[in-house]
Design a protein around this motif. Structure first.
Motif, PDB file in Angstrom:
ATOM      1  N   ALA B 177     -16.239   3.466  18.793  1.00 28.13           N
ATOM      2  CA  ALA B 177     -16.036   4.049  20.124  1.00 28.13           C
ATOM      3  C   ALA B 177     -14.654   3.710  20.657  1.00 28.13           C
ATOM      4  N   ALA B 178     -14.230   2.487  20.425  1.00 26.69           N
ATOM      5  CA  ALA B 178     -12.890   2.083  20.885  1.00 26.69           C
ATOM      6  C   ALA B 178     -11.818   2.907  20.179  1.00 26.69           C
ATOM      7  N   PHE B 179     -12.041   3.174  18.880  1.00 27.91           N
ATOM      8  CA  PHE B 179     -11.108   4.006  18.110  1.00 27.91           C
ATOM      9  C   PHE B 179     -11.102   5.426  18.666  1.00 27.91           C
ATOM     10  N   ALA B 180     -12.290   5.968  18.944  1.00 25.86           N
ATOM     11  CA  ALA B 180     -12.383   7.333  19.462  1.00 25.86           C
ATOM     12  C   ALA B 180     -11.674   7.465  20.803  1.00 25.86           C
ATOM     13  N   ARG B 181     -11.690   6.403  21.565  1.00 28.80           N
ATOM     14  CA  ARG B 181     -11.071   6.441  22.893  1.00 28.80           C
ATOM     15  C   ARG B 181      -9.609   6.004  22.866  1.00 28.80           C
ATOM     16  N   ASP B 182      -9.061   5.921  21.683  1.00 27.55           N
ATOM     17  CA  ASP B 182      -7.646   5.546  21.521  1.00 27.55           C
ATOM     18  C   ASP B 182      -7.349   4.164  22.104  1.00 27.55           C
ATOM     19  N   GLU B 183      -8.371   3.297  22.069  1.00 23.65           N
ATOM     20  CA  GLU B 183      -8.150   1.974  22.644  1.00 23.65           C
ATOM     21  C   GLU B 183      -7.606   0.988  21.618  1.00 23.65           C
ATOM     22  N   PRO B 188     -13.516   0.783  12.087  1.00 20.21           N
ATOM     23  CA  PRO B 188     -14.197   0.043  11.020  1.00 20.21           C
ATOM     24  C   PRO B 188     -14.550   0.963   9.858  1.00 20.21           C
ATOM     25  N   PHE B 189     -13.529   1.554   9.237  1.00 18.11           N
ATOM     26  CA  PHE B 189     -13.803   2.624   8.277  1.00 18.11           C
ATOM     27  C   PHE B 189     -13.641   2.176   6.826  1.00 18.11           C
ATOM     28  N   ASP B 190     -14.504   2.761   6.011  1.00 23.20           N
ATOM     29  CA  ASP B 190     -14.234   2.815   4.594  1.00 23.20           C
ATOM     30  C   ASP B 190     -13.455   4.116   4.406  1.00 23.20           C
ATOM     31  N   THR B 191     -12.733   4.243   3.356  1.00 21.76           N
ATOM     32  CA  THR B 191     -11.996   5.494   3.188  1.00 21.76           C
ATOM     33  C   THR B 191     -12.359   6.146   1.864  1.00 21.76           C
ATOM     34  N   PRO B 192     -12.449   7.449   1.856  1.00 22.70           N
ATOM     35  CA  PRO B 192     -12.382   8.335   3.014  1.00 22.70           C
ATOM     36  C   PRO B 192     -13.713   8.339   3.764  1.00 22.70           C
ATOM     37  N   PRO B 207      -9.224   8.083   7.886  1.00 25.70           N
ATOM     38  CA  PRO B 207      -9.245   7.634   9.290  1.00 25.70           C
ATOM     39  C   PRO B 207      -7.882   7.745   9.959  1.00 25.70           C
ATOM     40  N   THR B 208      -6.843   7.776   9.155  1.00 26.29           N
ATOM     41  CA  THR B 208      -5.516   7.876   9.759  1.00 26.29           C
ATOM     42  C   THR B 208      -5.092   9.322   9.971  1.00 26.29           C
ATOM     43  N   GLY B 212      -7.193  16.234  14.975  1.00 26.77           N
ATOM     44  CA  GLY B 212      -7.640  17.578  14.670  1.00 26.77           C
ATOM     45  C   GLY B 212      -8.400  17.665  13.361  1.00 26.77           C
ATOM     46  N   GLU B 213      -8.143  16.740  12.440  1.00 23.26           N
ATOM     47  CA  GLU B 213      -8.840  16.746  11.157  1.00 23.26           C
ATOM     48  C   GLU B 213     -10.322  16.386  11.303  1.00 23.26           C
ATOM     49  N   TRP B 214     -10.668  15.802  12.446  1.00 21.67           N
ATOM     50  CA  TRP B 214     -12.057  15.382  12.665  1.00 21.67           C
ATOM     51  C   TRP B 214     -12.928  16.523  13.185  1.00 21.67           C
ATOM     52  N   GLU B 215     -12.315  17.677  13.398  1.00 20.51           N
ATOM     53  CA  GLU B 215     -13.099  18.804  13.925  1.00 20.51           C
ATOM     54  C   GLU B 215     -13.996  19.377  12.826  1.00 20.51           C
ATOM     55  N   VAL B 216     -15.240  19.680  13.214  1.00 26.83           N
ATOM     56  CA  VAL B 216     -16.171  20.313  12.273  1.00 26.83           C
ATOM     57  C   VAL B 216     -16.769  21.542  12.950  1.00 26.83           C
ATOM     58  N   PRO B 217     -17.167  22.538  12.173  1.00 24.16           N
ATOM     59  CA  PRO B 217     -17.743  23.741  12.793  1.00 24.16           C
ATOM     60  C   PRO B 217     -19.099  23.424  13.433  1.00 24.16           C
TER      61      PRO B 217
END
Lengths: 168, 305
Positions: B177-183, B188-192, B207-208, B212-217
């Motif tokens: 949530a902190a990441f989503a809010r640009d805080e 806490p990601f594994d990649t990809p 994650p980097t 816009g890459e996080w958009e899904v239909p």
């Protein structure tokens, strides 16, 4: 504070809760406000007694329950709207079955007496003793009705079939 | 079905009942009319009783029985009547209820609620204050049954109830949530990270990657125009969120489990709106978290009746 001010303050603070309690007790949403108005007007006449009561809410709930009982007795012979015909405020069973609908249906499967005990105890937050006094029944009867009502709710398919979430 | 569950269910149903303003004047007017009618009947009854007593010869007029004693002036001062006590209400027992329902119950009864939830965050952590798992009331002050006037403050202490979630799971959700809010700029990601919607895998992103890459239909037939993004949903939702190990009971049917490409063998940690959202307002950002508390998949679910 005079009687009128005291009464107005009480009604202002409790109106919403009492109307909702009337719905939970089985009143239609349309009739709930009328029933509560009648109950409160009765309480107004006896406000000195209400003011002296250990628990004003218990006194008012007792009046409300009696008002609903009177209403049922008075109207039993009249034409009754069929419950199966939904009014505008009732949700479409096929598209909007949500938790509130499920609870309403589950309550419908309780007897009137069980429902009153459950609502007064768990929505009105009356003690078992106050619930017993309100309904003019022994405390033991309150306990047994609660126990049976909770068992019925636990087994109720509308509640037990509730999904874990998500979209249809 | 236990008592807290029943209280919560009744409160949820009650919350759906919309109630207008209290018609205080109309009720008081009706009360006064009833009062006048009652007095009229009392007077009529008294008159009938006197008539019967006179007719049967049992009534004896005592002319001076109500006179003031001679020699001393009658006390004409009206007896002082003590003012009626201020309206007080019994504080209900909210222990065991979820935080949202407890607050609703108390506020409906006219009390002011003060939450004691100091446990929620370590100030040194990037921990959004409104994201700490489901909360339950563990104590309250004043005690249940205590009489208090309307407007009195009731302090309730809440603690997290996340029986199926570890602190690491909650921590992963908080960091996400902190990441989503640009805080924080990191998560806490594994990649990809696998992205999905309604349980179906859509694509994998780094994650980097730009937001816009996080958009899904959106889900088919959902009526939603535009795309969905777990980051945007969390960022834009400014009310309380909760973390659970499963989704709330909100919509009508049980969702399918996420596809294996999406779950990556991780377990579910769900971020959802707190309280009792309606189906159309409900969403769930499902994080699939691996055994080292890294998010391997992010699934967006929305209510689509």
């Amino acid at each position: 504070m005079g009687r009128d001010d005291d009464f107005s303050e009480y009604v202002g603070a409790r109106w919403r809760t009492l109307v909702r309690a009337a719905v939970l007790l089985g009143c239609s949403r349309h009739d709930a406000e009328d029933a509560v108005q009648t109950a409160l007007a009765r309480c107004f006449v006896a406000w000195s007694r209400v003011s002296r009561a250990d628990n004003r809410d218990a006194y008012v709930y007792r009046t409300l329950v009696n008002t609903l009982r009177d209403s049922r007795r008075r109207h039993w012979w009249r034409e009754q709207p069929a419950r199966s015909i939904p009014d505008v405020s009732r949700r479409d069973d096929t598209t909007h079955i949500d938790l509130a609908d499920a609870v309403e249906r589950a309550l419908d499967e309780l007897t009137i007496d069980q429902r009153a005990v459950v609502v007064l105890r768990y929505f009105g937050h009356l003690t078992e003793q106050e619930t017993a006094t309100t309904l003019a029944i022994p405390v033991g009867t309150v306990k047994s009705r609660l126990s049976r009502a909770l068992a019925v709710l636990s087994d109720n398919e509308h509640l037990t079939d509730q999904p874990e979430g998500g979209q249809p | 079905m236990n008592e807290p569950d029943t209280v919560e269910l009744l409160q949820r149903l009650a919350d759906t009942v919309e109630v207008g303003q209290a018609p205080v004047e109309r009720i008081a007017a009706d009360g006064r009319r009833r009062e006048r009618e009652r007095r009229r009947w009392q007077i009529a009854g008294a008159a009938v009783a006197v008539s019967i007593l006179v007719a049967t010869g049992t009534f004896i007029a005592r002319g001076n029985a109500i006179s003031a004693p001679t020699g001393e002036p009658a006390d004409v001062t009206p007896p002082s009547t003590p003012p009626p006590p201020a309206a007080t209400f019994a504080v209900p027992n909210v222990k065991g209820l979820s935080e949202n329902v407890a607050v609703q119950v108390l506020e409906d009864l006219g009390f002011v609620v003060q939450l004691n939830d100091e446990w929620t965050c370590d100030p040194s952590d990037p921990c959004p204050a409104d994201l700490g798992g489901s909360h339950i009331v563990v104590s309250q002050d004043p005690a249940p049954g205590t009489r208090q006037p309307a407007g009195a403050v009731v302090t309730v202490r809440v603690e997290p109830v996340v029986p199926d979630l570890s602190q690491e799971d909650i921590r992963a959700a908080q960091l996400f949530a902190a990441f989503a809010r640009d805080e924080t700029g990191y998560g806490p990601f594994d990649t990809p990270v696998g992205l999905g919607v309604q349980g179906s895998f859509v694509k994998a992103v780094s994650p980097t990657s730009p937001a816009g890459e996080w958009e899904v239909p959106p889900p088919a037939h959902s009526g939603i125009s535009g795309t969905l993004s777990a980051l945007r949903i969390i960022k834009q939702y400014d009310r309380n969120l909760q973390v659970t190990s499963d989704r709330q009971v909100v919509c009508a049917t049980k969702p399918a489990t996420g596809q294996p490409e999406l779950t990556g063998g991780g377990h579910l940690v769900s971020i959802q709106p707190g309280g009792s959202p309606a189906c159309l307002q409900w969403f769930s950002v499902d994080l699939y978290v691996n055994d080292v508390s890294q998010v391997v998949g992010v699934d967006v679910r929305v209510g689509t009746p």
